[in-house]
Design an enzyme around this catalytic site. Structure first.
Site, PDB file in Angstrom:
ATOM      1  N   GLU A  46      55.262 -30.161  73.509  1.00  0.00           N
ATOM      2  CA  GLU A  46      53.845 -29.953  73.791  1.00  0.00           C
ATOM      3  C   GLU A  46      52.970 -30.927  73.018  1.00  0.00           C
ATOM      4  O   GLU A  46      53.334 -31.369  71.916  1.00  0.00           O
ATOM      5  CB  GLU A  46      53.393 -28.528  73.447  1.00  0.00           C
ATOM      6  CG  GLU A  46      53.636 -27.492  74.517  1.00  0.00           C
ATOM      7  CD  GLU A  46      54.908 -26.713  74.271  1.00  0.00           C
ATOM      8  OE1 GLU A  46      55.275 -25.904  75.140  1.00  0.00           O
ATOM      9  OE2 GLU A  46      55.535 -26.916  73.227  1.00  0.00           O
ATOM     10  N   THR A  47      51.825 -31.217  73.609  1.00  0.00           N
ATOM     11  CA  THR A  47      50.739 -31.941  72.955  1.00  0.00           C
ATOM     12  C   THR A  47      49.484 -31.089  73.065  1.00  0.00           C
ATOM     13  O   THR A  47      49.203 -30.525  74.127  1.00  0.00           O
ATOM     14  CB  THR A  47      50.519 -33.321  73.588  1.00  0.00           C
ATOM     15  OG1 THR A  47      51.689 -34.127  73.378  1.00  0.00           O
ATOM     16  CG2 THR A  47      49.322 -34.026  72.989  1.00  0.00           C
TER      17      THR A  47
END
Length: 286
Positions: A46-47
């Site tokens: 994830e970002t």
């Protein structure tokens, strides 16, 4: 358009451990396609993107993207973002407005100068998983019913996202993870699970976990804060959260079998549906 992408690893003080997350502190000008493209380029599970913020009020709007899709909530990217902001604005409480609601995060610096964050989850809940669903998951994992710990029944637990919780009867069963990526991913999409949380109980206060994440395009997460929060709610729901009526803290070790050891502290209060997940985070070289 030039966008600064920070990289942190969460739930560790060692850059070689933990779960890496991208962090974009100024994403106000980015659209959904831009954020998805950045998350795919970064390549982490994830970002996190700060799309709005009031630095004086220490309140920010946060969105999360895997390389394949937006995710409603991500614990390790929340911890990473909180530590990144605290390094720039000082320790204290932050408030994140996320797709699952308001998430409060307390930040501090330990004696070695490493940032630490404690997030308070969305309200948790947990329910027994249907037998047919469990059988389908076991088939995709290559597990049998005999591989499960009967004292920790299969549940679908929620702490912002849904997670299927399966408890292994032995550490060896947990270590030998080799699953049908597409088959498990299809099952997860059909039931709306973000991860399958596989756990083994070492003792009353320590668990080991692995989290397949094929729906995000990742074989496995080395640390999963959202699943840890859901697991805390699960333990409370089945009456395994410490002495009756007393708050307790458990430790979850994750990532060891993939060479990125992580530790998550999970605070569970029988009187509170929200769970507190604590971890450190350190920056990574670009």
């Amino acid at each position: 358009m030039i966008t600064e992408i920070l990289r942190y690893t969460a739930f560790t003080s060692d850059p070689s451990g933990g779960n890496p997350a991208g962090v974009v502190l100024d994403a106000a000008r980015l659209g959904e396609d831009d954020m998805l493209a950045i998350a795919a380029e970064v390549g982490y599970s994830e970002t996190a993107f700060v799309t709005e913020g009031d630095a004086a009020a220490r309140r920010f709007r946060l969105r999360f993207f895997s390389p394949l899709a937006e995710v409603a909530f991500c614990g390790h990217a929340t911890v990473a973002t909180a530590v990144a902001l605290a390094e720039r604005t000082g320790p204290g409480e932050l408030v994140f407005d996320t797709p699952v609601g308001e998430i409060r995060v307390a930040t501090e610096t330990d004696g070695q100068g490493v940032g630490r964050a404690t997030l308070t989850s969305a309200p948790t809940r947990s329910r027994p998983a249907e037998d047919a669903v469990v059988d389908a998951a076991l088939a995709a994992l290559g597990w049998a019913r005999a591989d499960l710990d009967p004292a920790l029944p299969p549940h679908v637990a929620h702490g912002g996202n849904d997670h299927l919780v399966l408890a292994a009867a032995s550490r060896a069963r947990l270590a030998a993870l080799d699953y049908d990526f597409d088959g498990l991913g299809d099952l997860m999409l059909a039931h709306g699970w973000t991860t399958v949380q596989l756990v083994w109980r070492e003792d009353a206060g320590r668990f080991h976990a692995r989290d397949p994440f094929p729906v995000g395009g990742v074989v496995e997460d080395p640390a999963t804060g959202a699943a840890a929060a859901a697991f805390g709610g699960y333990l409370r729901a089945i009456g395994e959260a410490g002495e009756a009526g007393e708050a307790t803290t458990i430790r979850i070790r994750q990532g060891e079998d993939m060479g990125r050891p992580s530790e998550l502290l999970v605070g569970i209060d029988p009187a509170d549906a929200r769970v507190r997940v604590t971890g450190q985070a350190v920056p990574l070289a670009a």
